[in-house]
Design a protein around this motif. Structure first.
Motif, short mmCIF file in Angstrom:
data_model
loop_
_atom_site.label_atom_id
_atom_site.label_comp_id
_atom_site.label_asym_id
_atom_site.label_seq_id
_atom_site.Cartn_x
_atom_site.Cartn_y
_atom_site.Cartn_z
N ARG A 111 0.83 -1.21 0.00
CA ARG A 111 0.00 0.00 0.00
C ARG A 111 0.86 1.25 0.00
NH1 ARG A 111 -3.83 3.66 -1.25
NH2 ARG A 111 -3.96 5.22 0.41
N GLN A 121 -4.90 5.90 -4.95
CA GLN A 121 -6.23 5.34 -5.13
C GLN A 121 -6.23 3.81 -5.06
OE1 GLN A 121 -4.31 6.38 -7.61
NE2 GLN A 121 -4.41 4.83 -9.23
N ARG A 122 -5.08 3.20 -5.14
CA ARG A 122 -5.03 1.73 -5.10
C ARG A 122 -5.35 1.25 -3.69
NH1 ARG A 122 -2.68 -1.23 -9.59
NH2 ARG A 122 -1.82 0.22 -11.15
N ARG A 123 -6.35 0.34 -3.58
CA ARG A 123 -6.81 -0.05 -2.26
C ARG A 123 -7.22 -1.52 -2.13
NH1 ARG A 123 -12.67 0.47 -2.11
NH2 ARG A 123 -13.46 1.03 -4.18
N HIS A 124 -7.31 -2.26 -3.22
CA HIS A 124 -7.84 -3.62 -3.16
C HIS A 124 -6.73 -4.67 -3.05
CE1 HIS A 124 -11.88 -2.32 -3.94
NE2 HIS A 124 -11.55 -1.76 -5.09
N GLU A 199 -6.93 0.34 -9.25
CA GLU A 199 -7.28 0.40 -7.84
C GLU A 199 -6.85 -0.85 -7.08
OE1 GLU A 199 -11.21 1.62 -6.85
OE2 GLU A 199 -11.29 3.15 -8.42
N ILE A 201 -4.02 -3.22 -5.41
CA ILE A 201 -2.66 -3.13 -4.86
C ILE A 201 -1.85 -4.38 -5.18
CG2 ILE A 201 -1.33 -3.10 -2.70
CD1 ILE A 201 -3.59 -1.41 -1.46
#
Length: 440
Positions: A111, A121-124, A199, A201
């Motif tokens: 992250r 914005q990357r979160r998954h 989005e 990770i």
């Protein structure tokens, strides 16, 4: 009466008082063959004099130094050794105190990497169903074992799961292993696109699935296809080698046999060989440089990371396991274990699959070999086999919920790398007797 909150409340556990080689003795003098390495931990067996000497020397020098103030020779030496043994691309090490901590740290590294390079914005996080990545909140959320997750689900962060590479049950009739692996890669690709390619990770996977599936290896080409999907979308690949790594499958790193390099790899268990609690994350230079050229720190830490005695123990453990002959013994004894299990149990009506790599083997149990129908979960067959094995002086690692967290039973085997041929044969005989006592 005990004042310890044991894992299971009620049954009296035997009290371990000594260990030597592949054996543990209890307070009554009974000896147990350590057929599971505890939980795939005791890589070099019990009582290794060289490791104990290395720990004593470190204790005489300094027992503890907090990593916000100091580094130590022990920690630096261990990191140098791990990088020197790793396939190209893994150039830095972050030391922790165990496997769950390693996975938590890897998730946070992944992250922070995207924050550092301007992609906040990357979160998954994507992982696989029927995986296990640890018991802390982030690691538990990442893992796909429904039984372990169920009661904690309300407090777990959102994660996403795709199919495991579980050819014994999931490869379609008429489908080749290569086609099966390609189908799973397409599933991951579609999942990334559905979530938003910019989005996601990371994708997290065990090269050989341990506790939840019982030593399940991937079909040829699967991980190369997965690596290509991750690269296509700029997604990091995290390989969890906490259980299957550090020599367990016959090479120091399990992913060496898959022909790929991850962006991050987690290690523990065999890293310290049971002599001290220790784990680590190894990371690529790309991730390291993003931190070094950005904020200048990794925003994470625990009190005991880089502990000098743990590092000294692990440094000696890894040195010994990398010596000529050790991995060859893991491979040879692994083949002997596989052939012995096939000879003793291969035609048993309740044994569906015998699998694994190196000294990491699994036996999947079924109600019917032809249909692969699982045993009734209410029978708790895995627990009965553990009890019968212990009565016969064998430690093994049976688990339930193999298929979906509820149905399915397997036995995992992971003996120390120093096991001798006659001890392998004894392991097979005692396990065979235990299984036959439960499933006559």
């Amino acid at each position: 009466m005990t004042h310890i909150l044991h894992r299971s409340i009620g049954p009296d556990l035997p009290r371990a008082v000594s260990g030597e080689g592949v054996w543990i003795a209890d307070a009554q003098g009974k000896r147990y063959l350590d057929g599971s390495g505890g939980a795939a931990v005791t890589a070099l067996g019990h009582g290794n004099a060289e490791v104990l000497d290395a720990m004593r020397r470190q204790m005489d020098a300094i027992a503890y130094a907090h990593t916000s103030f100091f580094t130590t020779d022990a920690a630096e030496s261990l990191a140098d050794r791990l990088v020197g043994l790793a396939p190209g691309g893994l150039e830095h090490v972050y030391l922790v105190s165990g496997g769950s901590e390693a996975v938590e740290a890897a998730l946070k590294m992944a992250r922070q990497y995207f924050v550092e390079i301007g992609q906040p914005q990357r979160r998954h996080i994507i992982a696989r169903r029927q995986s296990y990545h640890g018991n802390t909140i982030g690691a538990l959320a990442t893992g796909g074992n429904e039984w372990r997750r169920r009661q904690f689900q309300p407090i777990l962060p959102e994660t996403h799961h795709v199919s495991p590479c579980y050819a014994y049950r999931d490869m379609a009739a008429g489908e080749s292993p290569e086609e099966y692996g390609a189908r799973l890669a397409v599933e991951l690709d579609e999942t990334i696109r559905r979530l938003g390619a910019d989005e996601v990770i990371a994708f997290v996977a065990e090269p050989v699935v341990g506790a939840t599936l019982g030593a399940v290896t991937a079909v040829p080409g699967y991980f190369r296809a997965i690596r290509e999907v991750c690269d296509r979308h700029g997604v990091l690949l995290i390989l969890d080698e906490v259980m299957c790594g550090m020599g367990r499958t016959g090479t120091i790193f399990a992913h060496e046999q898959e022909g790929i390099t991850p962006d991050l790899v987690t290690i523990a268990k065999g890293l310290g060989g049971g002599y001290q609690p220790i784990g680590a994350v190894m990371l690529s230079d790309r991730i390291y440089r993003a931190f070094a050229e950005g904020s200048g720190l990794f925003q994470h830490g625990h009190t005991y990371i880089g502990h000098p005695i743990a590092a000294a123990a692990a440094d000696k453990v890894v040195e010994i396991m990398a010596r000529p002959g050790m991995m060859e013994n893991v491979q040879a004894m692994g083949e002997r274990l596989q052939s012995g299990l096939e000879s003793r149990l291969g035609q048993h009506p309740n044994v569906g699959d015998i699998r694994g790599r190196g000294l990491f083997r699994g036996v999947e149990l079924v109600a019917d070999r032809d249909s692969k129908a699982p045993l009734d979960p209410a029978l708790k067959t895995h627990a009965k086999i553990k009890k019968e094995a212990m009565a016969r002086g064998l430690m093994c690692y049976p688990m339930g919920g193999t298929i979906d967290g509820v149905r399915g039973d397997h036995v995992l085997l992971a003996p120390p790398y120093i096991i001798a041929p006659d001890e392998v044969d004894m392991l097979v005989d005692r396990l065979g007797d235990a299984i036959e006592a439960v499933l006559a």
